[in-house]
Design a protein around this motif. Structure first.
Motif, mmCIF file in Angstrom:
data_model
loop_
_atom_site.group_PDB
_atom_site.id
_atom_site.type_symbol
_atom_site.label_atom_id
_atom_site.label_comp_id
_atom_site.label_asym_id
_atom_site.label_seq_id
_atom_site.Cartn_x
_atom_site.Cartn_y
_atom_site.Cartn_z
ATOM 1 N N ARG A 10 0.847 -1.183 0.000
ATOM 2 C CA ARG A 10 0.000 0.000 0.000
ATOM 3 C C ARG A 10 0.886 1.238 0.000
ATOM 4 O O ARG A 10 2.015 1.201 0.480
ATOM 5 N N LYS A 11 0.341 2.343 -0.494
ATOM 6 C CA LYS A 11 1.100 3.593 -0.554
ATOM 7 C C LYS A 11 0.719 4.503 0.607
ATOM 8 O O LYS A 11 -0.460 4.752 0.856
ATOM 9 N N CYS A 15 4.354 10.060 2.854
ATOM 10 C CA CYS A 15 5.648 10.023 2.164
ATOM 11 C C CYS A 15 5.550 9.487 0.739
ATOM 12 O O CYS A 15 6.526 9.524 -0.008
ATOM 13 N N GLN A 16 4.396 8.957 0.345
ATOM 14 C CA GLN A 16 4.143 8.425 -0.997
ATOM 15 C C GLN A 16 4.978 7.184 -1.327
ATOM 16 O O GLN A 16 5.190 6.871 -2.489
ATOM 17 N N GLU A 17 5.473 6.461 -0.311
ATOM 18 C CA GLU A 17 6.257 5.247 -0.537
ATOM 19 C C GLU A 17 5.363 4.020 -0.439
ATOM 20 O O GLU A 17 4.459 3.967 0.384
ATOM 21 N N MET A 18 5.652 3.027 -1.289
ATOM 22 C CA MET A 18 4.954 1.749 -1.225
ATOM 23 C C MET A 18 5.612 0.902 -0.139
ATOM 24 O O MET A 18 6.828 0.737 -0.139
ATOM 25 N N LYS A 19 4.796 0.381 0.774
ATOM 26 C CA LYS A 19 5.299 -0.437 1.874
ATOM 27 C C LYS A 19 4.341 -1.591 2.103
ATOM 28 O O LYS A 19 3.174 -1.526 1.711
ATOM 29 N N PRO A 20 4.820 -2.654 2.771
ATOM 30 C CA PRO A 20 3.905 -3.753 3.103
ATOM 31 C C PRO A 20 2.753 -3.256 3.977
ATOM 32 O O PRO A 20 2.936 -2.416 4.864
ATOM 33 N N LYS A 21 1.561 -3.752 3.704
ATOM 34 C CA LYS A 21 0.348 -3.317 4.393
ATOM 35 C C LYS A 21 0.472 -3.404 5.921
ATOM 36 O O LYS A 21 -0.012 -2.536 6.635
ATOM 37 N N LYS A 22 1.150 -4.436 6.408
ATOM 38 C CA LYS A 22 1.269 -4.635 7.858
ATOM 39 C C LYS A 22 2.117 -3.576 8.549
ATOM 40 O O LYS A 22 2.029 -3.400 9.752
ATOM 41 N N GLY A 45 -15.308 0.041 5.062
ATOM 42 C CA GLY A 45 -15.245 1.471 4.824
ATOM 43 C C GLY A 45 -14.091 1.827 3.923
ATOM 44 O O GLY A 45 -13.273 0.988 3.549
ATOM 45 N N ARG A 46 -14.028 3.094 3.552
ATOM 46 C CA ARG A 46 -12.962 3.609 2.692
ATOM 47 C C ARG A 46 -11.727 3.832 3.539
ATOM 48 O O ARG A 46 -11.791 4.399 4.618
ATOM 49 N N GLY A 47 -10.569 3.389 3.060
ATOM 50 C CA GLY A 47 -9.350 3.514 3.837
ATOM 51 C C GLY A 47 -8.224 4.207 3.098
ATOM 52 O O GLY A 47 -8.166 4.195 1.870
ATOM 53 N N ALA A 48 -7.347 4.832 3.869
ATOM 54 C CA ALA A 48 -6.107 5.412 3.360
ATOM 55 C C ALA A 48 -5.022 4.984 4.334
ATOM 56 O O ALA A 48 -5.281 4.789 5.525
ATOM 57 N N TYR A 49 -3.809 4.828 3.856
ATOM 58 C CA TYR A 49 -2.742 4.281 4.681
ATOM 59 C C TYR A 49 -1.686 5.315 5.003
ATOM 60 O O TYR A 49 -1.355 6.169 4.175
#
Length: 92
Positions: A10-11, A15-22, A45-49
């Motif tokens: 997920r991004k 910081c706009q970096e892709m990282k593992p969801k966990k 629901g709608r989520g952001a990481y």
């Protein structure tokens, strides 16, 4: 041959970096329009990481990353609530 398990990426909206969801926390907007942190990553629901760092949270606020993800303005009290919840998670 071994079966390699795919790791969901997920991004971070800060910081706009892709990282593992966990490694990320999920900011959730449920069907009532209420914002909260979803530690399990499984609530409806709608989520952001976001990364679990204060820096990424501040970047997301400054660049309005969460507002872009949810497509709506986010009240200041929601940011304050998220910051308090995030501090509680970091304390663990």
């Amino acid at each position: 041959m071994g079966n390699k398990k795919k790791i969901p990426m997920r991004k971070c909206v800060g910081c706009q970096e892709m990282k593992p969801k966990k490694e990320l926390m999920r900011v959730l907007r449920d069907e009532n329009g209420t914002f909260s942190l979803d530690i399990t990553g499984r609530k409806n629901g709608r989520g952001a990481y976001l990364c679990l760092s204060q820096e990424c949270f501040e970047k997301a606020v400054k660049t309005k990353g969460l507002e872009r993800s949810f497509g709506q303005a986010i009240p200041a009290e929601v940011y304050e609530k998220l910051e308090r919840e995030m501090e509680g998670i970091e304390a663990r």
